[in-house]
Scaffold this motif. Structure first.
Motif, PDB file in Angstrom:
ATOM      1  N   LEU A 188       5.801  -2.492  -4.425  1.00 18.64           N
ATOM      2  CA  LEU A 188       5.531  -1.873  -3.007  1.00 18.64           C
ATOM      3  C   LEU A 188       5.800  -1.104  -2.805  1.00 18.64           C
ATOM      4  CD1 LEU A 188       9.640  -3.865  -4.074  1.00 18.64           C
ATOM      5  CD2 LEU A 188       7.699  -4.716  -1.941  1.00 18.64           C
ATOM      6  N   LEU A 189       6.029   0.302  -3.360  1.00 22.56           N
ATOM      7  CA  LEU A 189       5.287   1.090  -2.987  1.00 22.56           C
ATOM      8  C   LEU A 189       4.093   1.434  -2.580  1.00 22.56           C
ATOM      9  CD1 LEU A 189       7.941   3.543  -5.240  1.00 22.56           C
ATOM     10  CD2 LEU A 189       7.632   3.124  -2.204  1.00 22.56           C
ATOM     11  N   ASP A 190       3.221   1.175  -3.729  1.00 25.29           N
ATOM     12  CA  ASP A 190       1.888   1.057  -3.451  1.00 25.29           C
ATOM     13  C   ASP A 190       1.158  -0.221  -2.274  1.00 25.29           C
ATOM     14  OD1 ASP A 190       1.351   2.343  -5.867  1.00 25.29           O
ATOM     15  OD2 ASP A 190       0.571   0.751  -7.297  1.00 25.29           O
ATOM     16  N   SER A 191       1.582  -0.708  -2.140  1.00 27.19           N
ATOM     17  CA  SER A 191       1.579  -1.830  -0.792  1.00 27.19           C
ATOM     18  C   SER A 191       1.643  -1.392   0.579  1.00 27.19           C
ATOM     19  CB  SER A 191       2.862  -3.323  -0.434  1.00 27.19           C
ATOM     20  OG  SER A 191       2.071  -3.528   0.252  1.00 27.19           O
ATOM     21  N   TYR A 192       2.862  -0.292   0.354  1.00 24.55           N
ATOM     22  CA  TYR A 192       2.905   0.984   1.753  1.00 24.55           C
ATOM     23  C   TYR A 192       2.509   2.369   1.792  1.00 24.55           C
ATOM     24  CZ  TYR A 192       5.852   4.882   3.455  1.00 24.55           C
ATOM     25  OH  TYR A 192       6.471   5.761   4.237  1.00 24.55           O
ATOM     26  N   GLU A 193       1.458   2.519   0.272  1.00 20.98           N
ATOM     27  CA  GLU A 193       0.841   3.591   0.905  1.00 20.98           C
ATOM     28  C   GLU A 193      -0.090   3.119   1.068  1.00 20.98           C
ATOM     29  OE1 GLU A 193       1.606   6.676   0.159  1.00 20.98           O
ATOM     30  OE2 GLU A 193       3.700   6.507  -0.712  1.00 20.98           O
ATOM     31  N   ASN A 194      -1.061   2.261   0.953  1.00 21.92           N
ATOM     32  CA  ASN A 194      -1.932   1.616   1.334  1.00 21.92           C
ATOM     33  C   ASN A 194      -1.587   1.061   2.960  1.00 21.92           C
ATOM     34  OD1 ASN A 194      -3.209   0.985  -1.576  1.00 21.92           O
ATOM     35  ND2 ASN A 194      -2.361  -0.248  -2.011  1.00 21.92           N
ATOM     36  N   ARG A 195      -1.093   0.318   3.365  1.00 22.18           N
ATOM     37  CA  ARG A 195      -0.707   0.458   4.582  1.00 22.18           C
ATOM     38  C   ARG A 195      -0.736   1.609   4.966  1.00 22.18           C
ATOM     39  NH1 ARG A 195       3.892  -2.233   7.334  1.00 22.18           N
ATOM     40  NH2 ARG A 195       2.409  -2.903   8.385  1.00 22.18           N
ATOM     41  N   LEU A 196      -0.551   2.888   4.883  1.00 24.89           N
ATOM     42  CA  LEU A 196      -0.364   4.197   5.902  1.00 24.89           C
ATOM     43  C   LEU A 196      -1.496   4.772   5.464  1.00 24.89           C
ATOM     44  CD1 LEU A 196       2.814   6.181   4.446  1.00 24.89           C
ATOM     45  CD2 LEU A 196       2.405   4.308   6.834  1.00 24.89           C
ATOM     46  N   ILE A 314      12.821  -0.406   1.304  1.00 21.34           N
ATOM     47  CA  ILE A 314      11.245  -0.217   1.643  1.00 21.34           C
ATOM     48  C   ILE A 314      11.500  -1.048   2.701  1.00 21.34           C
ATOM     49  CG2 ILE A 314      11.565  -1.905  -0.602  1.00 21.34           C
ATOM     50  CD1 ILE A 314       8.618  -0.049   0.670  1.00 21.34           C
ATOM     51  N   GLN A 315      11.765  -2.034   2.637  1.00 24.50           N
ATOM     52  CA  GLN A 315      11.698  -3.364   4.330  1.00 24.50           C
ATOM     53  C   GLN A 315      11.213  -2.199   5.656  1.00 24.50           C
ATOM     54  OE1 GLN A 315      13.385  -7.961   3.495  1.00 24.50           O
ATOM     55  NE2 GLN A 315      14.264  -6.789   1.940  1.00 24.50           N
ATOM     56  N   ALA A 316      12.937  -2.241   5.610  1.00 29.73           N
ATOM     57  CA  ALA A 316      12.885  -0.749   6.805  1.00 29.73           C
ATOM     58  C   ALA A 316      11.927  -0.386   6.970  1.00 29.73           C
ATOM     59  CB  ALA A 316      13.766  -0.505   6.977  1.00 29.73           C
ATOM     60  N   ALA A 317      11.539   0.589   5.694  1.00 28.01           N
ATOM     61  CA  ALA A 317      10.470   1.413   6.313  1.00 28.01           C
ATOM     62  C   ALA A 317       8.897   0.992   6.467  1.00 28.01           C
ATOM     63  CB  ALA A 317       9.760   2.706   4.324  1.00 28.01           C
ATOM     64  N   ASN A 318       9.079  -0.747   5.584  1.00 22.11           N
ATOM     65  CA  ASN A 318       7.616  -0.671   6.591  1.00 22.11           C
ATOM     66  C   ASN A 318       7.748  -0.771   7.620  1.00 22.11           C
ATOM     67  OD1 ASN A 318       5.259  -1.725   4.724  1.00 22.11           O
ATOM     68  ND2 ASN A 318       6.785  -2.183   3.026  1.00 22.11           N
ATOM     69  N   LEU A 319       8.714  -1.916   8.109  1.00 20.82           N
ATOM     70  CA  LEU A 319       9.529  -2.121   9.874  1.00 20.82           C
ATOM     71  C   LEU A 319       9.215  -1.189  10.729  1.00 20.82           C
ATOM     72  CD1 LEU A 319      11.927  -4.179  10.078  1.00 20.82           C
ATOM     73  CD2 LEU A 319       9.749  -5.225  10.605  1.00 20.82           C
ATOM     74  N   VAL A 320       9.593   0.580  10.140  1.00 15.60           N
ATOM     75  CA  VAL A 320       8.572   1.954  10.493  1.00 15.60           C
ATOM     76  C   VAL A 320       7.600   1.357  11.062  1.00 15.60           C
ATOM     77  CG1 VAL A 320       8.838   4.033  10.457  1.00 15.60           C
ATOM     78  CG2 VAL A 320      10.790   3.144  10.158  1.00 15.60           C
ATOM     79  N   VAL A 321       6.440   1.654   9.929  1.00 15.67           N
ATOM     80  CA  VAL A 321       5.047   1.410   9.966  1.00 15.67           C
ATOM     81  C   VAL A 321       4.941   0.351  11.108  1.00 15.67           C
ATOM     82  CG1 VAL A 321       2.557   1.651   8.111  1.00 15.67           C
ATOM     83  CG2 VAL A 321       5.280   2.122   7.331  1.00 15.67           C
TER      84      VAL A 321
END
Length: 332
Positions: A188-196, A314-321
């Motif tokens: 999940l964190l890897d996916s978040y970092e890749n989106r950023l 993590i779900q909220a973080a992705n919605l912020v992104v």
């Protein structure tokens, strides 16, 4: 004269020898078992049954070390961040609180929360309701629930993160460790970092020059969220800049009409739980507000308080992104 019993004695001795040999062979077979790849002996198991070895975990957390004798199955969470994270890890808690009593769970989680029992509010979880759920793990935070820690750990093993907000990534890792989902959390964190990384790439040179202001208008003041807030940490992870007045440490700073200059930015992102707040009642017509660059360039955007303020997972973080893509790149 030959002894008539000598032949019988010889036959008896032979039979006894055979019996003893068979017995020894059977005994050897029953204790030898099979060997795994390490060469260590393993007791044989009946067909269809797995080894009974428990998944014992020792968790070092904000209060102490807590031992979990097995992977927990009935988990109670005490804040939105833990609820968000566990659902993202594929683990549905049996109980969770809401921001206010009788308030539903966050709308962005509504398709994931069916069957979860409300245990009161985040600030005042109901211990009796928690006990009735017979949990085998309770997840909370020291800064919110320190006073009830000793009571909670009498009900079930209890694991606390230190604080909520900008430490959300560390919180996810600790909560994942407690429920045996560390590999899932890493993905999940890897996916978040890749989106950023993709966001920064699409922003190009603008990433180092775009200043983002994060505001929460209240009834009589505006709260400016700094880098050590949940949403502030994500904006920083994205590589975006903050205005000079928003470079301070800590969670937030308060500003009134006299500090409108501190609210400035190339882009202003704001959220609020208040129906009537300073932005709508006064700032919207204040000449100093109307002169801000973001206001004049139509770069003032309302975003969700559920995700930017109180999501904390993590779900909220992705919605912020998602919102950063929408606002700054006009796409996902």
């Amino acid at each position: 004269m030959k002894n008539p019993y000598s032949k019988k004695r010889r036959l008896g001795t032979a039979l006894l020898t055979v019996v003893l040999m068979v017995s020894c062979l059977l005994s050897a077979c029953s204790t030898t078992g099979t060997k795994g790849s390490s060469g260590a002996q393993q007791a044989t198991q009946p067909s269809g049954q797995a080894s009974a070895a428990p998944h014992k975990i020792i968790i070092k957390h904000a209060m102490e070390e807590t031992t979990l004798e097995s992977t927990p199955a009935r988990i109670v969470v005490l804040d939105n961040g833990a609820l968000d994270n566990l659902l993202a890890l594929g683990v549905k808690p049996v109980g969770a609180p809401t921001v206010q009593l009788e308030q539903p769970y966050p709308d962005y989680l509504k398709n994931q929360t069916e069957g979860i029992t409300n245990i009161g509010t985040i600030d005042e979880p109901n211990l009796e309701s928690i006990a009735k759920l017979n949990p085998d793990l309770i997840l909370g935070s020291k800064d919110t629930h320190e006073k009830i820690y000793n009571k909670l750990k009498q009900l079930a093993p209890t694991v606390y993160v230190d604080t909520i907000g900008y430490t959300w990534k560390e919180n996810l890792k600790l909560q994942a460790q407690a429920v045996g989902k560390e590999a899932e959390a890493a993905k999940l964190l890897d996916s978040y970092e890749n989106r950023l990384k993709d966001f920064r790439s699409q922003m190009g040179d603008r990433i180092s020059t775009t200043k983002v202001s994060i505001l929460r208008p209240r009834a009589d003041h505006v709260r400016i969220y700094l880098k050590e807030s949940f949403s502030g940490s994500i904006v920083s992870d994205a590589g975006l800049q903050r205005p000079a007045a928003q470079q301070g440490t800590g969670l937030s700073a308060n500003a009134g009409e006299e500090q409108i200059a501190d609210m400035a930015g190339d882009v202003i992102l704001w959220f609020s739980r208040d129906k009537e707040h300073l932005l709508r009642t006064k700032l919207v017509n204040n000449p100093l507000w109307l002169k801000l660059d973001a206001v004049q360039s139509n770069q003032v955007h309302e975003v969700s308080a559920e995700t930017w303020l109180s999501g904390l997972g993590i779900q909220a973080a992705n919605l912020v992104v998602d919102d950063l893509f929408k606002v700054l790149l006009k796409s996902k």
